[in-house]
Design a protein around this motif. Structure first.
Motif, PDB file in Angstrom:
ATOM      1  N   GLU A 199      32.403  53.921  32.193  1.00 24.12           N
ATOM      2  CA  GLU A 199      33.219  52.977  32.957  1.00 24.12           C
ATOM      3  C   GLU A 199      34.108  52.145  32.048  1.00 24.12           C
ATOM      4  O   GLU A 199      35.217  51.762  32.427  1.00 24.12           O
ATOM      5  CB  GLU A 199      32.324  52.043  33.779  1.00 24.12           C
ATOM      6  N   LEU A 200      33.630  51.863  30.840  1.00 26.60           N
ATOM      7  CA  LEU A 200      34.401  51.049  29.899  1.00 26.60           C
ATOM      8  C   LEU A 200      35.575  51.812  29.291  1.00 26.60           C
ATOM      9  O   LEU A 200      36.662  51.241  29.117  1.00 26.60           O
ATOM     10  CB  LEU A 200      33.505  50.556  28.766  1.00 26.60           C
ATOM     11  N   ASN A 201      35.372  53.082  28.952  1.00 33.69           N
ATOM     12  CA  ASN A 201      36.382  53.832  28.211  1.00 33.69           C
ATOM     13  C   ASN A 201      37.753  53.878  28.887  1.00 33.69           C
ATOM     14  O   ASN A 201      38.762  53.625  28.223  1.00 33.69           O
ATOM     15  CB  ASN A 201      35.882  55.233  27.882  1.00 33.69           C
ATOM     16  N   LYS A 248      49.471  48.354  22.717  1.00 35.57           N
ATOM     17  CA  LYS A 248      49.403  48.893  21.358  1.00 35.57           C
ATOM     18  C   LYS A 248      50.604  48.517  20.494  1.00 35.57           C
ATOM     19  O   LYS A 248      50.525  48.580  19.275  1.00 35.57           O
ATOM     20  CB  LYS A 248      49.236  50.409  21.390  1.00 35.57           C
ATOM     21  N   HIS A 249      51.700  48.087  21.080  1.00 32.84           N
ATOM     22  CA  HIS A 249      52.882  47.751  20.289  1.00 32.84           C
ATOM     23  C   HIS A 249      52.934  46.274  19.912  1.00 32.84           C
ATOM     24  O   HIS A 249      53.908  45.825  19.316  1.00 32.84           O
ATOM     25  CB  HIS A 249      54.154  48.148  21.039  1.00 32.84           C
ATOM     26  N   THR A 250      51.900  45.530  20.251  1.00 30.23           N
ATOM     27  CA  THR A 250      51.860  44.124  19.870  1.00 30.23           C
ATOM     28  C   THR A 250      51.304  43.988  18.463  1.00 30.23           C
ATOM     29  O   THR A 250      50.724  44.919  17.911  1.00 30.23           O
ATOM     30  CB  THR A 250      50.966  43.318  20.843  1.00 30.23           C
ATOM     31  N   ASN A 251      51.454  42.818  17.904  1.00 27.83           N
ATOM     32  CA  ASN A 251      50.902  42.533  16.585  1.00 27.83           C
ATOM     33  C   ASN A 251      49.556  41.838  16.787  1.00 27.83           C
ATOM     34  O   ASN A 251      49.457  40.627  16.686  1.00 27.83           O
ATOM     35  CB  ASN A 251      51.875  41.646  15.803  1.00 27.83           C
ATOM     36  N   VAL A 284      43.999  38.197  27.876  1.00 21.46           N
ATOM     37  CA  VAL A 284      42.796  38.494  27.103  1.00 21.46           C
ATOM     38  C   VAL A 284      41.571  38.011  27.873  1.00 21.46           C
ATOM     39  O   VAL A 284      40.577  38.731  27.997  1.00 21.46           O
ATOM     40  CB  VAL A 284      42.857  37.843  25.703  1.00 21.46           C
ATOM     41  N   GLU A 285      41.647  36.804  28.433  1.00 20.35           N
ATOM     42  CA  GLU A 285      40.519  36.273  29.208  1.00 20.35           C
ATOM     43  C   GLU A 285      40.258  37.114  30.454  1.00 20.35           C
ATOM     44  O   GLU A 285      39.111  37.380  30.802  1.00 20.35           O
ATOM     45  CB  GLU A 285      40.763  34.814  29.587  1.00 20.35           C
ATOM     46  N   ARG A 286      41.303  37.532  31.123  1.00 18.40           N
ATOM     47  CA  ARG A 286      41.145  38.373  32.311  1.00 18.40           C
ATOM     48  C   ARG A 286      40.496  39.712  31.941  1.00 18.40           C
ATOM     49  O   ARG A 286      39.622  40.212  32.657  1.00 18.40           O
ATOM     50  CB  ARG A 286      42.512  38.607  32.962  1.00 18.40           C
ATOM     51  N   PHE A 287      40.904  40.266  30.810  1.00 15.66           N
ATOM     52  CA  PHE A 287      40.328  41.524  30.339  1.00 15.66           C
ATOM     53  C   PHE A 287      38.854  41.356  29.993  1.00 15.66           C
ATOM     54  O   PHE A 287      38.017  42.173  30.377  1.00 15.66           O
ATOM     55  CB  PHE A 287      41.118  42.017  29.121  1.00 15.66           C
ATOM     56  N   LYS A 288      38.524  40.268  29.286  1.00 14.36           N
ATOM     57  CA  LYS A 288      37.132  40.021  28.931  1.00 14.36           C
ATOM     58  C   LYS A 288      36.276  39.823  30.178  1.00 14.36           C
ATOM     59  O   LYS A 288      35.132  40.287  30.227  1.00 14.36           O
ATOM     60  CB  LYS A 288      37.029  38.804  28.010  1.00 14.36           C
ATOM     61  N   ARG A 322      40.922  52.185  27.094  1.00 11.38           N
ATOM     62  CA  ARG A 322      42.037  53.060  26.730  1.00 11.38           C
ATOM     63  C   ARG A 322      43.342  52.599  27.392  1.00 11.38           C
ATOM     64  O   ARG A 322      44.387  52.530  26.750  1.00 11.38           O
ATOM     65  CB  ARG A 322      41.700  54.496  27.132  1.00 11.38           C
ATOM     66  N   GLY A 323      43.268  52.239  28.654  1.00  7.02           N
ATOM     67  CA  GLY A 323      44.455  51.781  29.365  1.00  7.02           C
ATOM     68  C   GLY A 323      44.980  50.470  28.803  1.00  7.02           C
ATOM     69  O   GLY A 323      46.196  50.290  28.634  1.00  7.02           O
TER      70      GLY A 323
END
Length: 162
Positions: free
Chosen positions: A57-59, A70-73, A32-36, A63-64
């Motif tokens: 550039e964000l989309n 998407k299968h996480t809670n 999550v930190e790496r993504f942010k 999306r990826g």
């Protein structure tokens, strides 16, 4: 040795996921930190690119990342990331107005009352604080971001679950 560890299951990450003791799968905090951080690079306020280019550039990145996790809670995490990103984008967009009069024109164009627009435009707080103001939220609501074609993590997660 670097990748092997002996610990409780919820204290380690496997392919970006953390498995909780009750069997649920969530996104690892490091990911999550790496993504942010990657989103911070794109939404950096002094980049000097158009708002549409920032969205484009964000989309793919959003999306990826969504497709992988998407299968996480992680309903709450997706909602919080969406809110954080929209605030970053509000900050980016209002800084593009440069001066108080530019911000007032932008807000009036998006149906904010004139005196309310001047209140936020002339306030001495920084761009980040201004981005959380009610006047800014009125001008750049969630539906405005949908019109700008910003990929919404929480909306797509809800759509997926139902």
């Amino acid at each position: 040795e670097e990748k092997s560890v002996v610990c409780e299951v919820d204290k380690t990450a496997l392919l970006g996921h953390t498995i909780l003791k009750n069997g649920e799968m969530i996104i690892a905090k490091e990911n999550v930190e790496r993504f942010k951080n990657s989103l911070r690079k794109i939404t950096k306020r002094n980049r000097g690119v158009s708002f549409d280019q920032v969205i484009s550039e964000l989309n793919p990145k959003l999306r990826g990342w969504f497709e992988y996790y998407k299968h996480t809670n992680s309903k709450g995490l997706f909602r919080d990331l969406d809110a954080w990103l929209r605030r970053k984008l509000r900050c980016y967009r209002i800084k593009q107005t440069k001066r108080a009069i530019g911000l007032v024109r932008f807000l009036k164009k998006h149906r904010v009352v004139t005196y309310q627009a001047w209140i936020i435009a002339l306030s001495g707080v920084g761009w980040w604080r201004k981005s959380a103001a009610p006047q800014i939220h009125q001008a750049m609501s969630n539906s405005w971001f949908r019109e700008q074609n910003l990929f919404n993590l929480s909306f797509n997660y809800e759509k997926l679950k139902y």
